[in-house]
Design a protein around this motif. Structure first.
Motif, mmCIF file in Angstrom:
data_model
loop_
_atom_site.group_PDB
_atom_site.id
_atom_site.type_symbol
_atom_site.label_atom_id
_atom_site.label_comp_id
_atom_site.label_asym_id
_atom_site.label_seq_id
_atom_site.Cartn_x
_atom_site.Cartn_y
_atom_site.Cartn_z
ATOM 1 N N LYS A 153 0.848 -1.186 0.000
ATOM 2 C CA LYS A 153 0.000 0.000 0.000
ATOM 3 C C LYS A 153 0.882 1.233 0.000
ATOM 4 O O LYS A 153 2.016 1.219 0.502
ATOM 5 N N GLU B 226 -2.833 -3.795 -10.170
ATOM 6 C CA GLU B 226 -3.588 -5.017 -9.932
ATOM 7 C C GLU B 226 -4.744 -4.710 -8.980
ATOM 8 O O GLU B 226 -4.759 -3.692 -8.289
ATOM 9 N N TYR B 227 -5.728 -5.630 -8.954
ATOM 10 C CA TYR B 227 -6.961 -5.320 -8.210
ATOM 11 C C TYR B 227 -6.674 -5.154 -6.719
ATOM 12 O O TYR B 227 -7.209 -4.223 -6.092
ATOM 13 N N GLN B 228 -5.859 -6.036 -6.146
ATOM 14 C CA GLN B 228 -5.578 -5.920 -4.715
ATOM 15 C C GLN B 228 -4.818 -4.638 -4.414
ATOM 16 O O GLN B 228 -5.055 -3.976 -3.388
ATOM 17 N N SER B 229 -3.886 -4.292 -5.288
ATOM 18 C CA SER B 229 -3.166 -3.032 -5.101
ATOM 19 C C SER B 229 -4.103 -1.837 -5.232
ATOM 20 O O SER B 229 -3.978 -0.839 -4.509
ATOM 21 N N VAL C 231 -7.342 -1.797 -4.450
ATOM 22 C CA VAL C 231 -8.162 -1.720 -3.238
ATOM 23 C C VAL C 231 -7.361 -1.129 -2.088
ATOM 24 O O VAL C 231 -7.860 -0.302 -1.318
ATOM 25 N N SER C 232 -6.081 -1.518 -1.980
ATOM 26 C CA SER C 232 -5.249 -0.955 -0.915
ATOM 27 C C SER C 232 -5.056 0.549 -1.105
ATOM 28 O O SER C 232 -5.093 1.325 -0.136
ATOM 29 N N ASP D 76 -17.518 -7.432 -7.027
ATOM 30 C CA ASP D 76 -16.908 -7.642 -5.712
ATOM 31 C C ASP D 76 -17.804 -7.088 -4.616
ATOM 32 O O ASP D 76 -17.893 -7.646 -3.518
#
Length: 1004
Positions: free
Chosen positions: A49, A65-68, A70-71, A118
């Motif tokens: 993050k 990327e998706y997780q990055s 969201v963070s 999501d």
């Protein structure tokens, strides 16, 4: 980097160019600073993050990327204003603007579908974080700016098909995004707090407040969203939910909920000016009744409400807006709670009026400005709730009369207005009745507070002149009001031997007694608690089949079977009844048994069932059954029980607003017949309701036109000029003889003679126009015959083919029974005085009075609707048909003639006739109807309306001279009508010229 930028900006120009630039873009990443930048970004994404807003910006710019993602969104959504960085993306700074721009232009189009999927699984996922970052003035502006740019791109000439599809997808995402961002009834309060919380100086925060007002209250959000929605293709619309931002009604409702949520919260000094200003903006979005209704329900009609909330909302509005809000609130309260009480003679009336008075008191508060507006409403041209019941006037006077000075002001203005000669002569009678009620009620309140002051007012010259002018009025209704007002007020201050008493039966019974009893009405200002009780609906009656009466038998019933042997002589062929073949079942005729429906709904047999079917707009069978059953069921239930009377308004509202969703056969005809059945069943109540709906309802032009058609056709049926095919079908079997017996006693010949002149079967779209042509032909036929014999009159009447043209016009109409058979004018059918009075008070007067109130109103929306050419022409023809249906025996004919003639000579109406033959034809037809009905009283017309007669002669002469004619088209028909009006007017002027001399001094 230069080649990379070229690739992004040229992505939508040409697919071939994009393919050519792709290798250059890929190769550029192997050299120079671009490699270092990508390595840094990759390292930043690996760490998990960002630690600063700059890091977040770099992550978002390079397709994370998706997780990055969201963070990063979680970092940005957190308020860091108190930390060392002092950063909050929702506050206006250059860095937050860059972040918002990336979120709107890059992140939302590429990740929106994934974020929504999501969010369906986990409520705390990235969608909520993205929306939180964009819920600010900067975020909303960025979305609207991007949406405007895409809309302009789609509308441009050079957009190719593939590019247009991509833009349509992006527009759909942006519309869905703005709907999610603005969702919620506390959203504006939250955005306002964030936007203004960073500014310590109010002067610096004023531009930010103005920006918020422009975003939410200017209407640009609605217009832009509606324009963008129209550019979406079918696939994009299916992938998006409800786009409520583009719907003005839903948006205004959302905006009003947000304003009331903030206004009912804890009082904040700065907030008290922003949200009242936003409330004033909401009043101009096209649906002013929505925010006013929300204001009443959220700030007034609640328990333990704080009066400071409504006071801070209204006190910060301009005086004109306060007047508009107060007048609209009075109208809403009357429609929702008081109109159903009628003359307010029931036991519950006093409690409801007291509660409504409490609501009005909460609106007025301690403001002298709003108290003055309430006094103006009671005495001004708005007629103290024109067309509304007396309940709202009683409630308003209960508030005003709490102070002696206000009660004196209302009474003095009412007396001066009540006795004004121009007011008596030209004001609609519905308006005069309302002001008469205000005068009597105000006198009762003042007599309680200060009897001496009332005695002084009744000895003034204004009062004496008022009664004298009323008694000298040419109209019977005006004289009646003068008598009841005089007797009522004299009974308060004069002794028994000096009381004014005209010894008229009209003033001692019925309506006259009700008027005089108003002086004893003293309502109190109460609480709104009784208005908060939910209105329970009447239970739906169960379907009970009435069994046939059982005849008592003298012999006891025997158990078991009885077998009796009969001889051949005792058994004849007549005694043996053969069973007929069963009717074929259409449902069983289908070869495929799976297609046979066994659950078809049955036709409604109660009014509540009919209402339930009409409400079920998603069921084709219910809609069709309701429309087919409504005309007969309403007529059948009209005089049996209270089903129709208790649900008439609800049923009428459903029928007026019903849409042909399933393209049902004869939909418009069935809908009109249902509404006509309602008016015929409850003429007094529904005539006034439909007249009010035409002006006040939120309906389209076609729906308003259908209301006029219903009023015209139902009036003709009530007067006996027409009959409906549903009238006979609606009669109960107990009311009619069997068909064979009826032929024996009545006979076929006599039964046909009892039918009226015409029958209302399938209604054509121009039903009123057909009737207008028939009446016009009846009027012009004797004039044409006379002109053919004497070879005199206007040129158009000298044509040898004029008589034949009239004959052809009649033969081509839908009523072939009316033909020129003689040179004598057919006599107008006379109807009962009760029916004629009903047509005058419940049909004609509400239409004319509300029209005059509308043209003098400041609401441009109402004026724009009623002055639409087609609607205006239909309105004028409806009034003419109502007057013609009432006939020459109507007691109120002088008043009806004066009101209609004054309306036809209105400057705004005649301006609309310039260059529009339909409006000109309607005006001439109304004049023909006036002259036709008043044929036997032309002397009184020339005496009382001399100026109007001469002015009409000049105007019709100019119309006649400006038309060419001779082509057999519409223009020639209009010229013939103008000629007929001129001939009749010239006859009256020449015959009664001496009576008109005094009235025409100074004319011209």
């Amino acid at each position: 980097m230069e080649s990379l930028t070229l690739k992004k900006t040229s992505r939508r120009q040409d697919p071939n160019v994009e393919d050519m630039l792709t290798p250059a873009s890929q190769n550029s990443r192997n050299y120079g600073p671009s490699l270092i930048q990508e390595l840094g970004t990759s390292d930043l994404q690996t760490r998990g993050k960002p630690t600063s807003p700059e890091d977040a910006l770099e992550v978002l710019r390079h397709d994370p990327e998706y997780q990055s993602l969201v963070s990063t969104l979680r970092y940005l959504a957190k308020d860091h204003a108190d930390g060392p960085a002092g950063f909050n993306i929702r506050r206006p700074t250059p860095l937050s603007a860059q972040l918002i721009q990336v979120l709107v232009t890059e992140i939302a189009p590429n990740y929106w579908t994934l974020l929504k999927e999501d969010a369906n699984e986990e409520k705390t996922a990235g969608l909520g974080l993205l929306l939180s970052c964009l819920r600010s003035a900067g975020g909303i502006n960025a979305i609207l700016t991007r949406l405007r740019a895409h809309t302009q791109d789609v509308k441009s000439q050079g957009s190719r098909r593939g590019e247009r599809r991509d833009l349509s997808m992006d527009i759909g995402i942006l519309l869905d995004l703005i709907c999610h961002v603005l969702e919620g009834d506390a959203r504006i309060l939250d955005i306002w707090k964030v936007t203004t919380g960073v500014v310590d100086n109010p002067g610096k925060g004023r531009p930010l407040v103005q920006e918020l007002l422009s975003i939410f209250g200017s209407g640009k959000t609605i217009s832009l969203a509606a324009e963008a929605e129209g550019l979406l293709d079918s696939s994009s619309k299916k992938s998006i939910g409800s786009l409520w931002v583009s719907d003005s009604v839903k948006y205004t409702t959302w905006l009003s909920d947000n304003i009331m949520k903030a206004q009912s919260a804890a009082h904040i000094p700065e907030q008290s000016k922003f949200f009242p200003s936003l409330f004033g903006k909401a009043l101009h979005l096209g649906h002013p009744e929505i925010p006013i209704r929300k204001m009443l329900s959220a700030l007034i009609l609640v328990k333990d409400t704080d009066p400071q909330h409504i006071a801070s909302l209204l006190d910060n509005l301009p005086q004109t807006e306060q007047r508009k809000v107060l007048f609209s609130a009075l109208k809403i309260l009357s429609a929702d709670y008081l109109n159903r009480l009628g003359n307010c003679e029931s036991a519950e009336s006093q409690a409801v009026i007291s509660a409504v008075a409490g609501a009005i008191k909460a609106c007025v508060g301690v403001s002298e400005i709003r108290r003055g507006h309430l006094t103006e409403w009671l005495t001004g041209s708005s007629a103290a709730g024109l067309g509304e019941g007396i309940g709202i006037r009683r409630a308003a006077l209960a508030v005003v009369s709490q102070e002696k000075d206000s009660a004196v002001a209302v009474l003095e203005k009412s007396i001066n207005q009540f006795g004004d000669q121009l007011y008596i002569k030209h004001s609609p009678m519905l308006q005069q009745e309302a002001h008469a009620q205000v005068l009597i009620l105000a006198a009762g309140y003042l007599h309680k507070k200060s009897p001496l002051k009332l005695s002084m007012l009744l000895k003034s010259s204004a009062w004496m002149n008022a009664i004298s002018n009323r008694l000298a009025a040419p109209h019977l209704r005006a004289r009646f009001l003068g008598m009841v007002v005089g007797e009522a007020l004299s009974g308060l201050v004069d002794k028994d031997d000096k009381k004014l008493n005209f010894k008229m039966e009209e003033t001692e019974r019925g309506e006259g007694k009700w008027y005089k009893d108003l002086v004893r009405v003293l309502d109190q200002v109460g609480t709104v608690d009784s208005l908060l009780k939910p209105q329970t609906e009447a239970p739906i009656p169960k379907k009970i089949r009435q069994a046939a009466p059982i005849k008592p038998s003298s012999q006891p019933r025997q158990q078991g079977f009885i077998i009796e042997e009969l001889s051949d002589d005792e058994l004849s062929d007549d005694d043996v009844v053969a069973y007929g073949k069963p009717d074929s079942d259409e449902e069983d005729s289908d070869e495929d048994a799976t297609l046979v429906r066994r659950d078809k709904p049955k036709a409604p047999v109660y009014i509540r069932d009919l209402i339930r079917y009409l409400r079920d707009t998603e069921n084709y069978d219910h809609q069709k059954l309701a429309l087919m059953t409504a005309p007969t069921l309403i007529r059948r239930k009209a005089n049996y029980g209270k089903e129709v009377s208790e649900h008439a308004e609800e049923l009428a509202g459903l029928l007026v607003g019903l849409q042909d969703k399933y393209e049902i056969e004869n939909f418009d005809d069935l809908k009109l017949q249902g509404m006509i059945a309602l008016v015929v069943a409850q003429p007094q109540a529904m005539g006034a309701w439909f007249s009010k709906t035409f002006f006040d309802g939120d309906y389209s032009v076609s729906q308003r036109a259908s209301v006029l058609v219903v009023l015209g056709l139902s009036a003709r049926e009530l007067a006996g000029f027409e009959t409906s095919e549903y009238a006979a079908a609606a009669s109960f079997p107990s009311k009619t003889l069997p068909e064979r017996v009826e032929k024996l006693f009545i006979g076929e010949q006599s039964s046909t003679e009892r039918l009226p002149s015409s029958s209302l079967k399938a209604l054509p779209p121009n039903a009123l126009d057909t009737m207008a042509r028939s009446i016009t032909s009846d009027f012009l036929a004797p004039l044409a015959a006379t002109a053919a014999d004497a070879a005199t009159g206007p040129d158009v009447l000298k044509l040898s083919t004029f008589n034949s043209r009239l004959q052809n016009d009649q033969e081509g109409s839908s009523n072939p029974k009316v033909k020129i058979k003689s040179r004598t004018k057919p006599q107008i059918r006379t109807i009962k005085n009760t029916t004629a009075q009903l047509l005058s008070t419940s049909f004609f007067s509400p239409l004319t009075a509300r029209f005059q109130a509308a043209i003098h109103s400041s609401a441009s929306r109402t004026r724009g609707i009623i002055f639409q050419p087609h609607l205006l022409a239909l309105y004028i023809k409806t009034l003419a048909l109502l007057l013609h249906a009432a006939g020459p025996t109507t007691l109120a004919l002088p008043q009806m003639t004066a009101e209609l003639w004054g309306l036809l000579l209105n400057t705004g109406v005649r301006v609309q006739a310039v260059g529009d033959l339909s409006v000109t034809q309607a005006l001439l037809f109304a004049l023909l109807a006036l002259l036709d009905v008043n044929e036997d009283r032309m002397r009184d017309v020339c005496r009382d309306l001399g100026r109007e007669v001469v002015e009409t002669q000049e105007w019709v002469g100019s119309v006649f001279g400006g038309l060419r004619g001779g082509d057999g088209g519409e223009e020639e028909q209009v010229k013939m009508m103008a000629a007929g009006v001129l001939v009749r007017l010239n006859e009256g002027i020449e015959k009664y010229r001496l009576l008109m001399v005094g009235d025409l001094i100074g004319y011209g």
